[in-house]
Design a protein around this motif. Sequence first.
Motif, PDB file in Angstrom:
ATOM      1  N   LEU A  52     -13.788  17.274  75.867  1.00 42.16           N
ATOM      2  CA  LEU A  52     -12.645  18.633  75.443  1.00 42.16           C
ATOM      3  C   LEU A  52     -10.913  17.948  75.362  1.00 42.16           C
ATOM      4  CD1 LEU A  52     -14.510  21.668  75.901  1.00 42.16           C
ATOM      5  CD2 LEU A  52     -13.543  20.218  73.511  1.00 42.16           C
ATOM      6  N   LEU A  59      -8.619  22.665  75.754  1.00 47.43           N
ATOM      7  CA  LEU A  59      -9.707  23.872  75.700  1.00 47.43           C
ATOM      8  C   LEU A  59     -10.694  23.611  77.569  1.00 47.43           C
ATOM      9  CD1 LEU A  59     -10.907  23.521  71.676  1.00 47.43           C
ATOM     10  CD2 LEU A  59      -9.493  25.239  72.447  1.00 47.43           C
ATOM     11  N   PRO A  62     -17.146  25.001  77.742  1.00 52.05           N
ATOM     12  CA  PRO A  62     -18.874  26.134  77.718  1.00 52.05           C
ATOM     13  C   PRO A  62     -18.550  26.976  78.463  1.00 52.05           C
ATOM     14  CG  PRO A  62     -18.943  23.968  76.338  1.00 52.05           C
ATOM     15  CD  PRO A  62     -18.258  23.600  77.767  1.00 52.05           C
ATOM     16  N   LYS A 176     -11.426  34.961  68.929  1.00 48.89           N
ATOM     17  CA  LYS A 176     -10.086  33.651  68.963  1.00 48.89           C
ATOM     18  C   LYS A 176     -10.021  34.162  70.122  1.00 48.89           C
ATOM     19  CE  LYS A 176      -7.656  32.527  66.162  1.00 48.89           C
ATOM     20  NZ  LYS A 176      -6.326  32.327  65.693  1.00 48.89           N
ATOM     21  N   ASP A 177     -10.534  33.595  71.648  1.00 46.42           N
ATOM     22  CA  ASP A 177     -10.257  33.167  72.567  1.00 46.42           C
ATOM     23  C   ASP A 177      -9.423  32.071  73.293  1.00 46.42           C
ATOM     24  OD1 ASP A 177     -12.178  34.993  73.251  1.00 46.42           O
ATOM     25  OD2 ASP A 177     -14.026  33.464  74.289  1.00 46.42           O
ATOM     26  N   GLU A 178      -9.387  31.130  72.436  1.00 48.62           N
ATOM     27  CA  GLU A 178      -8.258  30.203  72.796  1.00 48.62           C
ATOM     28  C   GLU A 178      -7.835  29.333  71.588  1.00 48.62           C
ATOM     29  OE1 GLU A 178      -9.724  27.675  75.693  1.00 48.62           O
ATOM     30  OE2 GLU A 178     -10.399  28.684  77.267  1.00 48.62           O
ATOM     31  N   TRP A 193      -7.389  23.241  67.428  1.00 49.14           N
ATOM     32  CA  TRP A 193      -7.690  23.201  67.909  1.00 49.14           C
ATOM     33  C   TRP A 193      -8.503  25.208  68.358  1.00 49.14           C
ATOM     34  CZ3 TRP A 193     -10.458  18.612  70.614  1.00 49.14           C
ATOM     35  CH2 TRP A 193      -9.516  17.217  69.682  1.00 49.14           C
ATOM     36  N   LYS A 195     -11.179  27.812  70.412  1.00 52.17           N
ATOM     37  CA  LYS A 195     -12.704  28.137  71.404  1.00 52.17           C
ATOM     38  C   LYS A 195     -12.742  30.135  70.793  1.00 52.17           C
ATOM     39  CE  LYS A 195     -15.247  28.992  75.743  1.00 52.17           C
ATOM     40  NZ  LYS A 195     -14.626  28.468  76.845  1.00 52.17           N
ATOM     41  N   GLU A 206     -20.691  30.985  71.301  1.00 53.84           N
ATOM     42  CA  GLU A 206     -19.296  30.611  71.799  1.00 53.84           C
ATOM     43  C   GLU A 206     -18.923  29.269  70.521  1.00 53.84           C
ATOM     44  OE1 GLU A 206     -17.939  30.660  76.387  1.00 53.84           O
ATOM     45  OE2 GLU A 206     -18.819  28.801  75.142  1.00 53.84           O
ATOM     46  N   TYR A 208     -17.028  26.195  68.974  1.00 55.47           N
ATOM     47  CA  TYR A 208     -15.042  25.310  69.241  1.00 55.47           C
ATOM     48  C   TYR A 208     -15.507  25.275  67.806  1.00 55.47           C
ATOM     49  CZ  TYR A 208     -16.034  24.811  74.449  1.00 55.47           C
ATOM     50  OH  TYR A 208     -15.684  25.691  75.554  1.00 55.47           O
TER      51      TYR A 208
END
Length: 240
Positions: A52, A59, A62, A176-178, A193, A195, A206, A208
């Motif tokens: 990553l 990102l 995990p 959506k987190d990132e 991209w 996360k 989670e 990706y």
Amino acid sequence: MIRFIVFLILPLFSGLVASNILDISHSLLSNFRQLASLNLTDCDVGDVQFPLDQTTPELSPPGEGLSLKIAAVGRGTQNYTCQDDPSGQPAAVGAVATLFDASCIAATSLRFLTGAPEFAVTVAHDALVTLSLDVSAIAGSGGDTLVIGEHYFDSDSTPSFDFRLSGRKEWIAAVKDENVPAPDSAIPGSVPWLKLGFKGGEGIREVYRVSTAGGSAPESCADQPSNFEVQYSAIYLFYG
């Protein structure tokens, strides 16, 4: 397994049109009867560590205690609208994609896996589905298919990933987190991209979206229809 991976990407390297892929697959498969002894689906990827560190910023890794459960290549469209502002920028209204089981490739060669979306996006969606079913049938996969799930946005505009149609129990409604730009090595116009975190579901916590290829909207709605699609592919990694 390496022979299987080469089989999958060889038609793509050759630049052949999608209408020829089925004929080519039959020809190639006649020389790859070893497929019958290989696992094509449901390989254990718990120890696979996907890199990553290719984006800026990177990102985050995990969550603690999570391991990779499924690796898939998604092939579909990112969807946009210009209805609200025909002279402005297209607005994203979701995506749809078929998810192809890539766990066995991930367990064998991450280098092949990371390159898969760039080639998959050049192949018509329906032709790719047909090719994957053809491979599964001739490989004698016991009814298992490389098509293992679907990605869509539900009525609440929540990104969802569902594997239950293939007989698995896993599914996730995500949030959506990132969001980070695709790296410079990606083909032009590749979506970011991502996360994604957990909103609801079973077996997955989670997600990706990495190694993206295509999918970005044009900068302006000028000369665009009210609603349109942009072809894309990406690797999806599912952790639980």
